[in-house]
Design an enzyme around this catalytic site. Structure first.
Site, short mmCIF file in Angstrom:
data_model
loop_
_atom_site.label_atom_id
_atom_site.label_comp_id
_atom_site.label_asym_id
_atom_site.label_seq_id
_atom_site.Cartn_x
_atom_site.Cartn_y
_atom_site.Cartn_z
N SER B 45 27.66 -32.66 75.02
CA SER B 45 26.93 -31.52 75.56
C SER B 45 25.64 -32.09 76.13
O SER B 45 24.96 -32.87 75.46
CB SER B 45 26.65 -30.51 74.46
OG SER B 45 26.03 -29.37 75.01
N GLU B 46 25.29 -31.76 77.36
CA GLU B 46 24.22 -32.46 78.05
C GLU B 46 22.86 -32.25 77.41
O GLU B 46 21.92 -33.00 77.68
CB GLU B 46 24.17 -32.11 79.54
CG GLU B 46 23.88 -30.66 79.85
CD GLU B 46 25.16 -29.86 80.09
OE1 GLU B 46 26.18 -30.17 79.44
OE2 GLU B 46 25.14 -28.92 80.91
#
Lengths: 217, 209, 217, 209
Positions: B45-46
Site C-alpha cells: 500500500s503506497e
C-alpha cells in the site's frame, strides 16, 4: 538535550504567509495538536505542502476548513470535498503533484540535490511548462526541489535529545519532511530518556529536529 | 455477485504466486479478497506497508496502520513498514510486479485517465501516475460503461495519467490487451456475447478469442 | 518463504564479466563468505561497484588481490595499496566517484530516477565530460544512475521470507544496493523466523531480496 | 605537544556547543579529543553514525561499529545509525554544521586539494568532495609545510576537491580566513612570528591580527 515546548508556543514562531510542510497520509501520522494550535492561532495565508488534505475535521482538513490556507501543494484532495469547493470558488490554490514526485522533491531539497529527474508525469498535464531532459535516449521531466520554512511532523516516540521513531503507516512523509524545512517541529506521542531508542531504530536523527512538543496534558 | 466483484475476481487470476502487488483504492482494492492467502503474494500500500492484510478484529484497529484510503487494515507476518520515499522508490523503480488501477477511461493507445474530470471533479493523481509509469505490469480494472457511455475509447478526452501503455484491461464485459494492431479483445466475461461488447465499446479493437 | 543457499551455489549464477555491487565500508558490513566463494570460483573480469576496496586480505581487497576485478567504480582506494599498484600497472581500471554521488547514483538506479543532479564535483576533475545543468541560476552536474547485475550484501539478520535488518555502521551501502541490482544475494549473520523482525525494524523489504545465504557452518 | 595536536587543539575552539560536526580521517580526527564532552556536540562519521564516541574498552570492540577509517569506535548515548544515502543526504543537504578536512594544498581562492597527487598517489576523494561542497562551514586543518614546501599556495596545482571556498585554515603556524581582498592572516599560533609565516607561505595574504 532539548526543552519541550507547548503547541501554542511552537505555533507562535510561525508567521502569516509561512510555507509549511505537514506530515501525514489521510490524517494518519499527522501532528493533530500542532494543527489545532495553528487553527486556534488564526495564522493565515499559509502555503501547505502535504500528501493530501485529509478529511473535513481531521488533520490538515481542519486548516482547510478554517480558511488558514492560501495554497496547497499536494497529490490528492479527493476525500476532502471542502478543498475542492474552495478550489472551485477560487479561494484556494491547489498545485497537484504526483505522490512519488512530491516526496522525492521534498527529499531532494533536504539532501541538497538540484532536481528530481523522473518519467512520472511525462506527456501529462503535470509536465506543462516544465523542462524535459534527454539522457541516454530517454526523456525525463525535471522537477524542482520543494523546501519549506517549517515542517510539522508527527512521531511515535522521541528521546530527550530529539531522535525520532515512527510507527507503521504513520511514518509516511514525516521523516522526509524533517530533512527539508528550516525549522522542524516534532510532535511525538511519547518522549523517553536518551538510550531508550537504540541507534538502529532512529529514523530521524536528533540533529534535524529543532523543537519537541511536550506531552499531551 | 455484482459487476465490481466479477471484475475483481477476474483480475485476481492475473496475480502470480510470490509477487508484490499494489491495488488502487476503490474497485481494485476488492481484488485482495479473491487471492488465496497461501500464494506468497504480498500487497503493497503506497502509504507505507508491504504485506497489507484484511480487516482487523473489531476493537483492535490501530490508527497507525491503515491503507491508502485511510481505512484500518492488518499486516501479515513478514510485513515491512516503509516511508513514502521508499514506497515510491519501489514503485518508480520497477519493484512492484503488478498494479491494478481504476480508470475513468482507457484508450486505444493504452493510456489511462483516472485523476480528474475538468470542471467537475479533481481528486488528484495521488500515487496513480507513479504506479502507472513505474510498475512492471499495469492492469486497468473498470466498469465497461458509465451512464451508457463507453469508458474504453479511441482517445482519452480526460487528462491522462501516464503515456505508458497499460498491459491489460478487465471490465465487467471483457478482457483486452494490446498487440501490434492495437487494442485486442482476448476474452469475454461469462454470459457476455461479442455483439454486446462491440455495441458497448467506443474504441476499435481486434478480436482474438 | 525463501530457500537458503550456500555461498558456492549462489556464486555459480555469477558469470565472468558480471557487474557486481558489494556492500561494505572498509570491509565493515561486507559479505565475506560470498567474497571468499567468488575468489575460490575463479570468476573473473568483474566490474565491482563499492564504496572502497577495503584492505588487502579483507572484504573486496581479496578480490582485488586475486585479480578477479577488471574495473572498480568506487570512492576511495587509499587503504589498499594493491588497488593502486594494479591501477598504476594498467591492470585495473579505477573509476573514482565522490561517495555521496556514488550512493545517490546507486539509489537513483534503484528508485527509477533518470539522474542525480548535484553540486558535488562541479569544477573538479570529476566533472570532465559530464553534462552541466543550469536550474534557477545555479549550476549542477548531471550524474547517471549506476545499475548492476548482482548485489552482494551483508545484513545482521534476515527472516525466512528475506526481510533484512542491519546493525550500526555495518549498514552503509547495503540497503541502497539492494534496490539497484537485477539479482540481490544477501548474506545475513542470522536467519530468524517470520515475525521476529517487526515491520518497523525492516530496512530492506523481502521483495528486494532474491537469495538468502545459509548460516555459516 | 606536536604540530598535529596543536592544530587539532586550535580547531576544537571553533566548535560551537550543540553542533553536528564531521571530522575527516587523519589529522582532523584528533580534534575530537579536545572538545569537552558536556557541550552537546555530536560527531558524524560518514560511514553511518551520528554520535561517534571515543575508543572502546579493550576486548569490547564491535566489528559493526567503526569510523570512516575502519577503526573501532564507541557511540554516545543518543547516537543514531544511518545508511550511506542518509549520511550523505545530511552532508550534501547542509545539515552538518562544520566539517574539518585535511589538505594537501589550500589556495588563495579557498580551494582545497586533498584527494590525489597525479602520478604518485591516488587515495580517492571518499566523502571529501561532498563534505567540502555541502557542509555549512569548512575548516582546512593541515601542516603549513611539507618537505619545506608551503601548502598554502596561490593556486592549487593538485586537483581540487571543490570550488566552494573553505571558511578557515588552521595550520601549525597560523590561522587564515577569507575576506574581499582574499586570503587573510587572522592569528599566529603561540611562539610563531609574522616573519616566519611570511617566509613559509607561498600564497599572498593580507594581515589582520
Amino acid at each position: 538535550m532539548k526543552r519541550s515546548i507547548s503547541p501554542d508556543y511552537a505555533i507562535e514562531i510561525i508567521p502569516d504567509g509561512a510555507r509549511i510542510m505537514i506530515g501525514g497520509f489521510m490524517g494518519v501520522g499527522t501532528p493533530e495538536r500542532l494543527i489545532d494550535a495553528l487553527v486556534a492561532s488564526g495564522t493565515g495565508n499559509l502555503t501547505v505542502i502535504a500528501n493530501d488534505t485529509a478529511l473535513p475535521g481531521k488533520g490538515i482538513g481542519k486548516l482547510i476548513t478554517a480558511g488558514s490556507v492560501r495554497k496547497v501543494i499536494t497529490s490528492h484532495i479527493g476525500l476532502n470535498p471542502e478543498t475542492q469547493r474552495l478550489m472551485n470558488a477560487g479561494k484556494l490554490e491547489v498545485d497537484l503533484v504526483p505522490q512519488g514526485t512530491l516526496v522525492e522533491c521534498i527529499r531532494s531539497a533536504g539532501v541538497g540535490l538540484g532536481a528530481v529527474v523522473t518519467k512520472t508525469g511525462l506527456g501529462t498535464a503535470v509536465a506543462e511548462g516544465k523542462q524535459i531532459l534527454e539522457l541516454e535516449g530517454q526523456l525525463y521531466l525535471i522537477e524542482l526541489p520543494i523546501h519549506a520554512d517549517f515542517a510539522l511532523i508527527a512521531a511515535r516516540q522521541a528521546d530527550y535529545v530529539g531522535n525520532l521513531e515512527y510507527a507503521l503507516t504513520a511514518q509516511n512523509f514525516n521523516p522526509i519532511m524533517a530533512l527539508a524545512a528550516e525549522t522542524v517541529i516534532a510532535e511525538p506521542d511519547h518522549i523517553v530518556p536518551v538510550g531508550m531508542i537504540p541507534p538502529d531504530a532512529v529514523r530521524t536523527p536528533a540533529a534535524l529536529v529543532d523543537h519537541l512538543i511536550e506531552r499531551a496534558k | 455477485m455484482d459487476a465490481k466483484d466479477r471484475i475483481a475476481q477476474r483480475v485476481a487470476q492475473e496475480i502470480v504466486p510470490g509477487s508484490l502487488v499494489n491495488l488502487g483504492i476503490g474497485l481494485p482494492s476488492l481484488v485482495a479478497s479473491y487471492v488465496a492467502t497461501d500464494q506468497g503474494v504480498y500487497f503493497q500500500s503506497e502509504n507505507g506497508v508491504i504485506g497489507l492484510g484484511s480487516r482487523p478484529p473489531e476493537g483492535m484497529e490501530d490508527p497507525d496502520l491503515t491503507d491508502a484510503g485511510g481505512g484500518f487494515v492488518t499486516a501479515v507476518p513478514g510485513a515491512a513498514a516503509i516511508d513514502s520515499a521508499m514506497s515510491f522508490g519501489l514503485i518508480r523503480g520497477g519493484h512492484i510486479d503488478l498494479t491494478v488501477l481504476g480508470a475513468l477511461q482507457v484508450d486505444s493507445a493504452g493510456h489511462l485517465a483516472n485523476w480528474m474530470i475538468p470542471g467537475m471533479l479533481t481528486p488528484g493523481m495521488g500515487g496513480a501516475m507513479d504506479l502507472a509509469t513505474g510498475a512492471k505490469r499495469v492492469i486497468a480494472a473498470l466498469q465497461h460503461q458509465t451512464r451508457g457511455q463507453s469508458k474504453i475509447v479511441n482517445r482519452c478526452d480526460l487528462p491522462i495519467t501516464s503515456t505508458r501503455q497499460v498491459d491489460l484491461i478487465v471490465t465487467d464485459l471483457a478482457v483486452f490487451d494490446y498487440c501490434d494492431a492495437g487494442l485486442r479483445l482476448i476474452e469475454l466475461m461469462p454470459e457476455i456475447g461479442l455483439d454486446e461488447v462491440g455495441s458497448k465499446t467506443q474504441a476499435s479493437f481486434v478480436v482474438a478469442l
